[in-house]
Design an enzyme around this catalytic site. Structure first.
Site, mmCIF file in Angstrom:
data_model
loop_
_atom_site.group_PDB
_atom_site.id
_atom_site.type_symbol
_atom_site.label_atom_id
_atom_site.label_comp_id
_atom_site.label_asym_id
_atom_site.label_seq_id
_atom_site.Cartn_x
_atom_site.Cartn_y
_atom_site.Cartn_z
ATOM 1 N N LYS A 82 103.230 19.840 73.369
ATOM 2 C CA LYS A 82 103.674 19.336 74.618
ATOM 3 C C LYS A 82 102.642 19.418 75.769
ATOM 4 C CE LYS A 82 107.266 21.588 77.859
ATOM 5 N NZ LYS A 82 108.215 22.537 77.979
ATOM 6 N N SER A 157 112.425 21.126 79.318
ATOM 7 C CA SER A 157 111.305 20.086 79.844
ATOM 8 C C SER A 157 110.560 19.805 78.588
ATOM 9 C CB SER A 157 110.341 21.088 80.614
ATOM 10 O OG SER A 157 109.874 22.283 80.147
ATOM 11 N N SER A 181 114.067 25.301 77.844
ATOM 12 C CA SER A 181 113.147 24.018 77.803
ATOM 13 C C SER A 181 112.926 23.691 76.474
ATOM 14 C CB SER A 181 112.050 23.993 78.603
ATOM 15 O OG SER A 181 112.275 24.077 79.947
#
Length: 477
Positions: A82, A157, A181
């Site tokens: 990520k 996220s 997330s």
């Protein structure tokens, strides 16, 4: 085995095929590059991708295989990182235009561990600006689409990570979870996402080393792969003062065994509000699997009130503000999201008393939780109040016009476990009538990560999902 189906192999299957010399890292890399080229333009999950570097790395891993060298447990298996997590020599942008040239000068601990296990780094995945909300869109890279329904949210996220796994862009993705997330996008994209106990995986995402609410977590298509990835990433490191010793038994081994007699508490909403009736119906149908497995199910909900205000004023708002206070926010309008700027101004209005009261609430919540769990082994609920909804929409339609805090938090059943630091996993429960994935969340007490994985693995055995994939007609332009 053909390049056409290599991308749907699990990490466990890939690693076994490489170890037995039935598959080479070169073959895996070629198949994955083709898949990324075919699919990623439609969903925008991977935002930093260097096919030449992937090819070079795979060649070295193949050389090691051919030379008969000792291979790691992930030798040749692709993984993504990520874009909140540092990869040496690449930008760590946090999804923000002002950070586009923020080149990392070293790897995060989890990156070193995945590479050290022989993993093949595929690329970096999309995230909302600073990872601040449960969708994935930003001014730098644009939105990530849900592979099951283009034009809809992949969640966030870790939306790029979850969309990548769901679409066959690698079996393993690193995510991070500060209020859900990892679990939010995993639920919306129909994959497996774990938030481990605080400290199981050392975190180097946040500058505040003593923050105990945001941690890395594995995102995969199967529970076995999730346990495997956790085994690689877990263990203490001096970079994280809250990191803890590894469990004596590997998570892969500890996740085996039955759950007969398991005491399951079922809560339709964790006491947090409205649930879409179709989501609830899918989860209730999935709940029957635990009866088939011999578990004892009781409907029960912890009476912890509504923790969203404490999450907002005690953790989320001051946490984001302290992480990014060096940016000149007002001069970044048009470059970063206006809502993120609003959060920064909200932090300026908070007092020390506000933060202290929120922390006290968190302590009371802990007492309620531990007392409640004296009677149960796991607590099962929907992961979210809704399935995926259109892009650029902050929350389900019933929250339209609500406050920013309500839109960000009031459809999530994930954030209480960030406040409590305990493990929670989301697994695919089924689909809505129009084909949108629904997630089921399984939580347990502090350091019961193996129990969470074992419960999830048993559920997967009687309600398998790995053969369910988004149609290429949806994800290939």
């Amino acid at each position: 085995m053909t390049e056409q189906n290599l991308h749907w192999l699990s990490a466990t299957e890939m690693a076994a095929s490489v170890a037995s010399n039935n598959l080479s890292p070169n073959e895996i890399a070629e198949a994955m590059i083709q898949r990324v080229d075919a699919v990623n333009p439609s969903i925008n999950a991977i935002v930093q991708f260097d096919r030449e570097q992937v090819t070079r790395d795979a060649a070295e891993l193949s050389r090691q295989q051919e030379a008969g060298e000792k291979l790691g447990p992930l030798h040749g298996v692709p993984f993504t990182i990520k874009d909140l997590t540092a990869v040496d020599g690449l930008p760590t942008t946090f999804g923000m235009k002002p950070m586009a040239d923020n080149i990392a000068t070293g790897n995060a601990v989890v990156v070193d561990r995945l590479r050290g296990a022989g993993g093949l780094f595929l690329g970096k995945t999309n995230t909302p600006e600073s990872g601040y909300y449960g969708g994935t869109d930003n001014h730098l890279y644009g939105p990530t689409h849900n592979p099951w329904k283009l034009g809809n949210s992949a969640g966030g996220s870790s939306g790029g990570a979850s969309a990548a796994v769901a679409a066959g862009l690698g079996p393993l993705a690193e995510g991070s979870d500060g209020a859900g997330s990892v679990r939010i996008p995993s639920a919306l994209c129909g994959v497996v996402g774990l938030k481990p106990t605080t400290g199981v995986i050392p975190q180097t995402i946040l500058a505040g080393r003593f923050y105990n609410w945001a941690y890395h977590g594995p995102i995969t298509r199967t529970v076995a792969d999730n346990a495997l990835m956790l085994d690689i990433m877990a263990g203490p490191d001096n970079a994280d003062p809250l990191s803890i010793e590894r469990a004596e038994t590997s998570y892969v081994e500890a996740s085996k065994g039955d759950v007969k007699g398991l005491r399951v508490a079922w809560s339709p909403n964790l006491g947090l509000g409205h649930v879409d009736p179709e989501v609830l119906a899918v989860c209730l149908d999935a709940l029957a699997a635990f009866e088939e497995l011999g578990a004892q199910i009781t409907e029960a909900t912890p009476q912890w009130g509504n923790p969203s205000e404490s999450m907002w004023s005690g953790i989320w708002v001051p946490g984001f503000a302290s992480e990014y206070d060096l940016l000149d926010w007002e001069n970044q309008r048009g470059e970063v999201d206006d809502y993120l700027i609003e959060i920064m101004h909200e932090a300026e209005r908070l007092t020390g008393v506000d933060v202290g009261r929120a922390d006290a609430f968190r302590g009371d919540m802990w007492d309620t939780w531990t007392t409640f769990m004296n009677d149960y082994d796991v607590l099962v609920s929907p992961t979210l109040a809704s399935a995926t909804f259109p892009l650029r929409q902050f929350a389900p339609s019933w929250l339209e016009g609500a406050s920013l805090r309500e839109q960000l938090l009031d459809w999530l059943f994930t954030y209480p476990y960030n406040m409590l630091n305990n493990p929670a996993i989301t697994v695919p429960a089924g689909f809505t009538a129009d084909g949108r994935p629904v997630g089921l969340q399984i939580a347990a007490r502090h350091r019961r990560d193996a129990l969470v994985l074992r419960t999830a693995a048993n559920f997967e055995a009687v309600r398998p999902w790995a053969d369910k994939k988004p149609a290429d007609s949806l994800v290939v332009a």
